[in-house]
Design an enzyme around this catalytic site. Structure first.
Site, PDB file in Angstrom:
ATOM      1  N   GLY A  84      47.216  44.047  40.417  1.00  0.00           N
ATOM      2  CA  GLY A  84      46.671  43.133  41.409  1.00  0.00           C
ATOM      3  C   GLY A  84      45.621  42.184  40.886  1.00  0.00           C
ATOM      4  O   GLY A  84      44.880  41.589  41.685  1.00  0.00           O
ATOM      5  N   ASP A  85      45.520  42.003  39.572  1.00  0.00           N
ATOM      6  CA  ASP A  85      44.570  41.036  39.010  1.00  0.00           C
ATOM      7  C   ASP A  85      45.138  40.502  37.696  1.00  0.00           C
ATOM      8  O   ASP A  85      44.585  40.715  36.615  1.00  0.00           O
ATOM      9  CB  ASP A  85      43.210  41.691  38.785  1.00  0.00           C
ATOM     10  CG  ASP A  85      42.122  40.675  38.442  1.00  0.00           C
ATOM     11  OD1 ASP A  85      42.371  39.460  38.599  1.00  0.00           O
ATOM     12  OD2 ASP A  85      41.035  41.089  38.003  1.00  0.00           O
ATOM     13  N   LEU A  86      46.248  39.792  37.807  1.00  0.00           N
ATOM     14  CA  LEU A  86      46.971  39.330  36.624  1.00  0.00           C
ATOM     15  C   LEU A  86      46.825  37.823  36.471  1.00  0.00           C
ATOM     16  O   LEU A  86      47.217  37.063  37.355  1.00  0.00           O
ATOM     17  CB  LEU A  86      48.456  39.699  36.749  1.00  0.00           C
ATOM     18  CG  LEU A  86      49.353  39.306  35.567  1.00  0.00           C
ATOM     19  CD1 LEU A  86      48.943  40.050  34.304  1.00  0.00           C
ATOM     20  CD2 LEU A  86      50.823  39.579  35.896  1.00  0.00           C
TER      21      LEU A  86
END
Length: 272
Positions: free
Chosen positions: A175-177
């Site tokens: 969720g943080d790409l």
């Protein structure tokens, strides 16, 4: 991040001593200059490792769990962790993906989205639940902020939200790409750092892949297509996720005083 100058002055003041203690505990010798991001410092130790120090707390525990779950698949390897100290011993990586042309970077990120799509833990937070919880507040937020963009844009996000609250996917999702979170490795060409482990649709963070380097894109739709192709995504569902997440981020950005990202969100919505 500015929050650590407000909330973490004691941690920052004690950081040099904390590094020394952790090196002593793990038998490490510092071998390079300190680097830093928004929430941590990284100190090269030995020939091929780094010591990462975060402010201790739940975020460290969650990141350690995510690193152990992916266990080096498209992800930096975790060798050891001390949660109470906020310390992680990681493999050393090198050049960030931000140094590569944007079309190449988007292709790499698409490939990593698919590579990270292993079966997720059952208790990982669901992308569908995230949408269900947040979408109910979007219209209120839009009103509170003075209707900052056309109602049709808000409606587009609300129209796709119900379908995104349902998924049959049990894949792990980072969720943080984005390009800042990917570095060149030796085991694999590119490896992800700072993961947020979710479960559900891997299309979830495609919007972030795009908006973080949007200023470099002359054809946003073409870069969307590159990511969709490289990740093997359903194009329509990917577009729905980009629409929803862009509007969500747009409103959040305005609520915390961001100035550049809301403009990028407007461009991204216009392009797609």
């Amino acid at each position: 991040m500015p929050r650590w100058w407000r909330e973490g002055a004691e941690w920052l003041e004690g950081l040099p001593r904390a590094v020394d203690r952790q090196c002593a505990a793990w038998g490490l010798s510092i071998s390079g200059e300190v680097a830093y991001g928004s929430n941590a410092i990284v100190v090269p130790v030995g020939e091929d490792l780094v010591l990462r120090m975060n402010p201790p707390g739940p975020e460290v525990e969650e990141q350690v769990r995510a690193l152990r779950w992916w266990d080096g698949r498209g992800m930096v390897l975790l060798y050891d962790a001390d949660l109470d100290a906020g310390a992680m011993l990681l493999e050393r990586l090198s050049t960030p993906l931000t140094t590569r042309p944007v079309d190449e970077a988007v292709a790499v990120l698409g490939q990593l989205m698919r590579r990270l799509a292993v079966p997720a833990p059952e208790d990982a937070r669901s992308t569908a639940v995230i949408v269900a919880e947040r979408s109910a507040a979007l219209e209120r937020e839009w009103e509170r902020l003075g209707r900052p963009f056309d109602a049709g844009i808000l409606r587009a996000a609300l129209d796709v939200a119900p379908a995104l609250t349902e998924t049959s996917s049990e894949f792990a999702v980072n969720g943080d790409l984005h390009s800042d979170q990917v570095l060149a490795g030796t085991r694999e060409d590119w490896l992800t750092v700072d993961p947020v482990l979710l479960r559900g649709d891997i299309e979830y963070d495609l919007a972030r892949v795009l908006w973080t380097r949007l200023d470099e894109m002359t054809d946003i739709a073409a870069h969307f297509d590159i990511a969709v192709r490289e990740a093997g995504l359903d194009r329509d569902r990917a577009r729905d996720w980009v629409v929803y997440r862009t509007v969500d981020y747009w409103l959040w950005g305005l609520s915390v005083g961001l100035t550049e990202d809301p403009v990028r969100c407007a461009r991204l919505m216009s392009a797609l």
